[in-house]
Write an enzyme that holds these catalytic residues in place. Structure first.
Site, PDB file in Angstrom:
ATOM      1  CG  LEU A 183      -1.999  -1.512   1.299  1.00 23.09           C
ATOM      2  CD1 LEU A 183      -2.664  -1.029   2.874  1.00 23.09           C
ATOM      3  CD2 LEU A 183      -2.593  -1.782   0.529  1.00 23.09           C
ATOM      4  CD1 TRP A 214       3.832   7.272   1.312  1.00 20.15           C
ATOM      5  CD2 TRP A 214       2.297   8.992   1.411  1.00 20.15           C
ATOM      6  NE1 TRP A 214       4.554   8.239   0.150  1.00 20.15           N
ATOM      7  CE2 TRP A 214       3.799   9.123   0.105  1.00 20.15           C
ATOM      8  CE3 TRP A 214       1.286  10.118   1.311  1.00 20.15           C
ATOM      9  CZ2 TRP A 214       3.956  10.195  -0.853  1.00 20.15           C
ATOM     10  CZ3 TRP A 214       1.738  10.755   0.050  1.00 20.15           C
ATOM     11  CH2 TRP A 214       2.469  11.783   0.006  1.00 20.15           C
ATOM     12  CE  LYS A 230       6.112  -2.231   2.789  1.00 18.06           C
ATOM     13  NZ  LYS A 230       6.182  -0.608   3.394  1.00 18.06           N
ATOM     14  CB  SER A 250       5.926   5.183  -7.110  1.00 10.10           C
ATOM     15  OG  SER A 250       7.090   3.985  -7.117  1.00 10.10           O
ATOM     16  CE1 TYR A 307      11.966  -6.862  -6.234  1.00  9.09           C
ATOM     17  CE2 TYR A 307       9.752  -6.298  -5.186  1.00  9.09           C
ATOM     18  CZ  TYR A 307      10.932  -5.837  -5.837  1.00  9.09           C
ATOM     19  OH  TYR A 307      12.040  -4.811  -5.364  1.00  9.09           O
ATOM     20  CD  GLU A 332      -5.286   0.097  -9.565  1.00  8.17           C
ATOM     21  OE1 GLU A 332      -5.671   1.238 -10.323  1.00  8.17           O
ATOM     22  OE2 GLU A 332      -6.018  -1.237  -9.673  1.00  8.17           O
ATOM     23  CB  CYS A 342      -2.908   8.068  -8.261  1.00  3.33           C
ATOM     24  SG  CYS A 342      -4.388   7.889  -7.452  1.00  3.33           S
ATOM     25  CD  GLU A 346       2.677  10.130  -9.573  1.00  2.00           C
ATOM     26  OE1 GLU A 346       3.722   9.605  -9.186  1.00  2.00           O
ATOM     27  OE2 GLU A 346       1.585  10.421  -9.032  1.00  2.00           O
TER      28      GLU A 346
HETATM   29  P1  NAD Z   1       5.720   3.325  -3.727  1.00  3.19           P
HETATM   30  O1  NAD Z   1       6.220   3.051  -4.868  1.00  3.19           O
HETATM   31  O2  NAD Z   1       7.065   4.517  -3.437  1.00  3.19           O
HETATM   32  O3  NAD Z   1       5.487   3.023  -2.500  1.00  3.19           O
HETATM   33  C1  NAD Z   1       4.548   2.080  -1.973  1.00  3.19           C
HETATM   34  C2  NAD Z   1       4.448   0.591  -1.743  1.00  3.19           C
HETATM   35  O4  NAD Z   1       5.554  -0.401  -2.032  1.00  3.19           O
HETATM   36  C3  NAD Z   1       5.104   0.668   0.089  1.00  3.19           C
HETATM   37  O5  NAD Z   1       4.111   0.742   1.213  1.00  3.19           O
HETATM   38  C4  NAD Z   1       6.376   0.655   0.185  1.00  3.19           C
HETATM   39  O6  NAD Z   1       7.452   0.547   0.961  1.00  3.19           O
HETATM   40  C5  NAD Z   1       6.966  -0.223  -0.986  1.00  3.19           C
HETATM   41  N1  NAD Z   1       8.496  -0.427  -1.761  1.00  3.19           N
HETATM   42  C6  NAD Z   1       8.746   0.600  -2.078  1.00  3.19           C
HETATM   43  N2  NAD Z   1      10.102   0.214  -2.519  1.00  3.19           N
HETATM   44  C7  NAD Z   1       9.872  -0.661  -2.795  1.00  3.19           C
HETATM   45  C8  NAD Z   1      10.858  -1.716  -3.430  1.00  3.19           C
HETATM   46  N3  NAD Z   1      11.510  -1.636  -3.548  1.00  3.19           N
HETATM   47  N4  NAD Z   1      10.248  -3.002  -3.291  1.00  3.19           N
HETATM   48  C9  NAD Z   1       8.483  -3.560  -2.426  1.00  3.19           C
HETATM   49  N5  NAD Z   1       8.146  -2.564  -2.452  1.00  3.19           N
HETATM   50  C10 NAD Z   1       8.204  -1.461  -1.998  1.00  3.19           C
HETATM   51  O7  NAD Z   1       4.688   4.892  -3.874  1.00  3.19           O
HETATM   52  P2  NAD Z   1       4.410   5.870  -2.526  1.00  3.19           P
HETATM   53  O8  NAD Z   1       5.300   7.251  -2.202  1.00  3.19           O
HETATM   54  O9  NAD Z   1       3.969   5.198  -1.078  1.00  3.19           O
HETATM   55  O10 NAD Z   1       2.378   6.742  -2.574  1.00  3.19           O
HETATM   56  C11 NAD Z   1       2.947   7.285  -4.043  1.00  3.19           C
HETATM   57  C12 NAD Z   1       2.800   7.291  -5.525  1.00  3.19           C
HETATM   58  O11 NAD Z   1       1.461   5.698  -5.113  1.00  3.19           O
HETATM   59  C13 NAD Z   1       1.804   7.701  -6.360  1.00  3.19           C
HETATM   60  O12 NAD Z   1       3.286   7.401  -7.609  1.00  3.19           O
HETATM   61  C14 NAD Z   1       0.515   7.103  -6.466  1.00  3.19           C
HETATM   62  O13 NAD Z   1      -0.074   8.388  -7.730  1.00  3.19           O
HETATM   63  C15 NAD Z   1       0.433   6.234  -6.571  1.00  3.19           C
HETATM   64  N6  NAD Z   1      -0.659   5.886  -6.402  1.00  3.19           N
HETATM   65  C16 NAD Z   1      -1.671   5.539  -6.990  1.00  3.19           C
HETATM   66  C17 NAD Z   1      -2.722   4.820  -6.794  1.00  3.19           C
HETATM   67  C18 NAD Z   1      -3.838   4.286  -7.802  1.00  3.19           C
HETATM   68  O14 NAD Z   1      -4.437   3.812  -7.591  1.00  3.19           O
HETATM   69  N7  NAD Z   1      -3.635   4.837  -8.873  1.00  3.19           N
HETATM   70  C19 NAD Z   1      -3.365   5.047  -6.063  1.00  3.19           C
HETATM   71  C20 NAD Z   1      -2.529   5.540  -4.618  1.00  3.19           C
HETATM   72  C21 NAD Z   1      -1.335   6.480  -5.142  1.00  3.19           C
END
Ligand code: NAD
Length: 501
Positions: free
Chosen positions: A165, A167, A191, A245, A255, A267, A302, A401
Site C-alpha cells: 500500500l 501512504w 504491508k 509509484s 520480483y 495501480e 494519484c 508526477e
Molecule cells: P511507493 O511506490 O514509494 O511505495 C508504495 C509501497 O511500495 C510502499 O508500501 C513501499 O514501502 C513499497 N515499496 C517501496 N519500495 C519498494 C521496493 N523496492 N520493493 C517493494 N516494495 C517497495 O509509492 P508511495 O510514495 O507510497 O505512493 C505514492 C505513489 O502511489 C504515487 O505514484 C501515486 O500516484 C501512487 N498511487 C496510485 C493510486 C492508484 O490507484 N493508481 C492510488 C494512490 C497512490
C-alpha cells in the site's frame, strides 16, 4: 454530539494508544529481528512512536499463518453468508471507532481531519459493507452444451494475497484491496507504507474482534526494500495487488518473474489533465473543481489533475479566479476542521515537491502563487499551494508526477491541440473535461487514453465503478466495483459429462 473543534480532536489524540507491533496470526508481535522504526507526525515533525520493522522472516511467518488459515477453509471455504456477516460486523466496528481512526490517520499522515473523517469514517466501512453484501449475490455461470454435459464456470479464491500500500490514503487504499480480497475468501498479508502504518494495524485488531479467523489478515509494517520485496518475491504468495509509484510497480513485475510468476495487479502514478473547452463557463463550480482537482490532499493524489489546459483567450480569466480561490485555502493544523490542506507526508517528500517547483522555475514557468519557502508558524513538512503560469507541454513539471500541491496552466488554441497534449503522457489514469457540448464531451471521453474520464466535475467515481490506469498508470487489474473481485479469484471450469450419444 458532533465534535467540531481542534481542541476536541487534540483531546482524542492525547488518549490514543498507537499500535506498534506487526499483526500476525491474530496477535500483535514484535519483528523477529527486534528492529523498530520511528513513526513521525508530518504536521509537527514530532515522533509519535516506534513500530516493528518487519523483514523477510516476519513476512515468512505471516505467509505461513495466511496459508494455514486458507487451507483450513474456515474462511476460504466458508459460506458466503458467513463471510458477509463478519465483513458487516467489521463495517459496524469501523463506524463505531471512526473518530479514533480518523484522528490516528490524520496524525500519521498529515491529512486533514475533515478528509480523514470522510474517508475513514464513511468510505472505508462502506467498502467492507459493499463487498460483504456483494459476495452472497455473485453467481457463477453454466455454459451452453448439448444434453450430454453440464459445464459449470465457478470462481474460487486465489489463495494468499500480498497487498502493498501507499501512504496517501492509508486506510482507504487498504479497504480498496482488503474488502474484495476477504470477500473472495483469500487470506492476506498487508504491508502498509512505512510513513503510515497505524490505522491498518488497528483495523486488523477490529477485524479479529468482528470474528475474522486468526491468520486470515496479517499486517507487516516495514520498509519497501525489506518487507515489500519479501512479499513480491515470496514463493507462497499467490497474487500481489500493489498501489504506489510506477517505478516500484515495475519492481513487482520483476520480483514475480524471478519467483513464482504470481499475477501482479498494479495501480500506479499519473499526470492527469483537466481540460476546459471554450464553451464552458468559468464559474465558481468549475474553478472550485479545478483547484481541488490539483490540490486536494495537498496534491498527494494519484489522479491529481495537475496539468490544466485552458483556451488561450480565456487563460487570464481562469487564472484570476483560480488564484482567488487558492489564496483563500486554509493550510495548517490538520486537526482543525477548518483546515483545507495539511502537510506533506514526510521531510523527504516535502524536499521532492520543492525540487519540482524549483525545476519549473528553472525551465521558465512562472510562479503566480505559492512557490518554495516555509509557511510562517508551521513547523511540519508543509508546501504552499503553488500555481504556475507559462507552463509548456514537455516541461518537467508537465511531464513527471509531482504528487504535491502544484497546479500548472497550459494554454491551447484548438480543442484537438488540447486532446493531443493531454493524451501525450506515459501515464493514463484520469482526466476531467468541462464542456456544455455533449458531442464534445463524448469525443473527449472516448479518445482520452485513461481509466477514468470525468465530465463537468472532478470525480474518481465511487465504490461501484472500477478504478485503474492505462499505460504506465496500471495493469489490467481494477480496484473498486464488481471488477475488483476478479483480482482475487481463479476461474474454474467443471465439465460434467453424462452418457454419450
Ligand atoms: P511507493 O511506490 O514509494 O511505495 C508504495 C509501497 O511500495 C510502499 O508500501 C513501499 O514501502 C513499497 N515499496 C517501496 N519500495 C519498494 C521496493 N523496492 N520493493 C517493494 N516494495 C517497495 O509509492 P508511495 O510514495 O507510497 O505512493 C505514492 C505513489 O502511489 C504515487 O505514484 C501515486 O500516484 C501512487 N498511487 C496510485 C493510486 C492508484 O490507484 N493508481 C492510488 C494512490 C497512490
Amino acid at each position: 454530539m458532533d465534535i467540531a473543534t481542534p481542541t476536541d480532536y487534540r483531546t482524542i489524540a492525547a488518549g490514543l494508544v498507537f499500535p506498534s507491533e506487526a499483526f500476525i496470526d491474530g496477535h500483535f508481535v514484535a519483528a523477529r529481528s527486534g528492529a523498530r522504526f520511528a513513526n513521525v507526525n508530518p504536521a509537527t515533525a514530532a515522533i509519535l512512536g516506534e513500530v516493528a520493522a518487519c523483514d523477510s522472516e516476519d513476512v515468512d511467518a505471516a505467509v505461513a499463518a495466511a496459508r494455514r488459515a486458507f487451507d483450513t477453509g474456515a474462511w476460504s471455504r466458508a459460506a458466503p453468508e458467513a463471510r458477509k456477516d463478519v465483513l458487516l460486523r467489521l463495517a459496524a466496528l469501523l463506524r463505531e471507532h471512526a473518530e479514533e481512526l480518523a484522528v490516528m490517520e490524520s496524525l500519521d499522515s498529515g491529512k486533514t481531519i475533515t478528509d480523514c473523517l470522510n474517508e475513514v469514517g464513511h468510505e472505508v466501512p462502506n467498502f467492507f459493507q459493499w463487498y460483504g453484501e456483494l459476495i452472497d449475490k455473485s453467481f457463477g455461470k453454466v455454459a451452453p452444451t448439448d444434453e450430454s454435459a453440464l459445464a459449470l464456470i465457478v470462481h474460487e479464491p486465489v489463495g494468499v494475497a500480498g497487498l502493498v500500500l501507499p501512504w496517501n490514503f492509508p486506510l482507504l487504499m487498504a479497504a480498496w484491496k482488503l474488502a474484495p480480497a476477504l470477500a473472495a475468501g483469500c487470506s492476506v498479508v498487508v504491508k502498509p507504507a512505512e510513513q503510515t502504518p497505524l490505522t491498518v494495524l488497528r483495523l486488523a485488531e477490529l477485524a479479529a474482534q468482528a470474528g475474522l479467523p486468526d491468520g486470515v489478515l496479517n499486517v507487516v509494517p516495514g520498509f519497501g526494500e525489506t518487507a515489500g520485496q519479501a512479499i513480491g518475491r515470496h514463493q507462497d504468495i499467490d497474487v500481489v495487488s500493489f498501489t504506489g509509484s510506477t517505478e516500484v510497480g515495475a519492481l513487482f513485475l520483476k520480483y514475480a518473474s524471478e519467483s513464482n510468476l504470481k499475477p501482479v495487479g498494479l495501480e500506479m502514478g499519473g499526470k492527469s489533465p483537466f481540460i476546459v473547452l471554450d464553451d464552458a463557463p468559468i464559474d465558481d463550480a468549475l474553478v472550485s473543481n479545478a483547484v481541488s482537482a490539483a490540490l486536494w490532499n495537498g496534491g498527494q493524489n494519484c489522479s491529481a489533475n495537475m496539468r490544466q489546459f485552458v483556451p488561450r483567450a480565456r487563460k487570464d480569466e481562469f487564472l484570476d479566479k483560480v488564484l482567488a480561490r487558492v489564496a483563500s485555502l486554509k493550510v495548517g493544523d490538520p486537526l482543525d476542521p477548518a483546515t483545507e490542506m495539511g502537510a506533506m507526508v514526510s521531510a523527504d517528500h516535502q524536499r521532492r515537491v520543492l525540487g519540482f517547483i524549483d525545476a519549473g522555475i528553472g525551465e521558465g514557468a512562472r510562479v503566480v502563487a505559492g512557490g518554495s519557502g516555509a509557511i510562517e508558524g508551521l513547523d511540519g513538512y508543509f508546501v504552499r499551494p503553488t500555481v504556475f503560469d507559462d507552463v509548456t507541454h514537455g516541461m518537467t513539471i508537465a511531464t513527471e508526477e509531482i504528487f504535491g500541491p502544484v497546479l500548472g496552466v497550459i494554454p491551447f488554441s484548438k480543442p484537438e491541440e488540447a486532446l493531443r497534449m493531454a493524451s501525450d503522457s506515459v501515464y493514463g489514469l484520469h482526466a476531467t473535461v468541462f464542456t456544455r457540448d455533449i458531442d464534445r464531451a463524448l469525443h473527449f471521453a472516448r479518445r482520452l487514453p485513461c481509466g477514468t474520464v470525468s465530465i463537468n466535475r472532478f470525480s474518481e467515481g465511487d465504490i461501484k465503478t472500477p478504478f485503474g490506469g492505462y499505460k504506465r498508470s496500471g495493469s489490467l487489474a481494477r480496484d473498486n466495483g464488481t471488477e475488483a473481485i476478479a483480482q482475487y479469484q481463479q476461474t474454474k471450469t467443471i465439465w460434467i459429462g453424462g452418457p454419450e450419444g
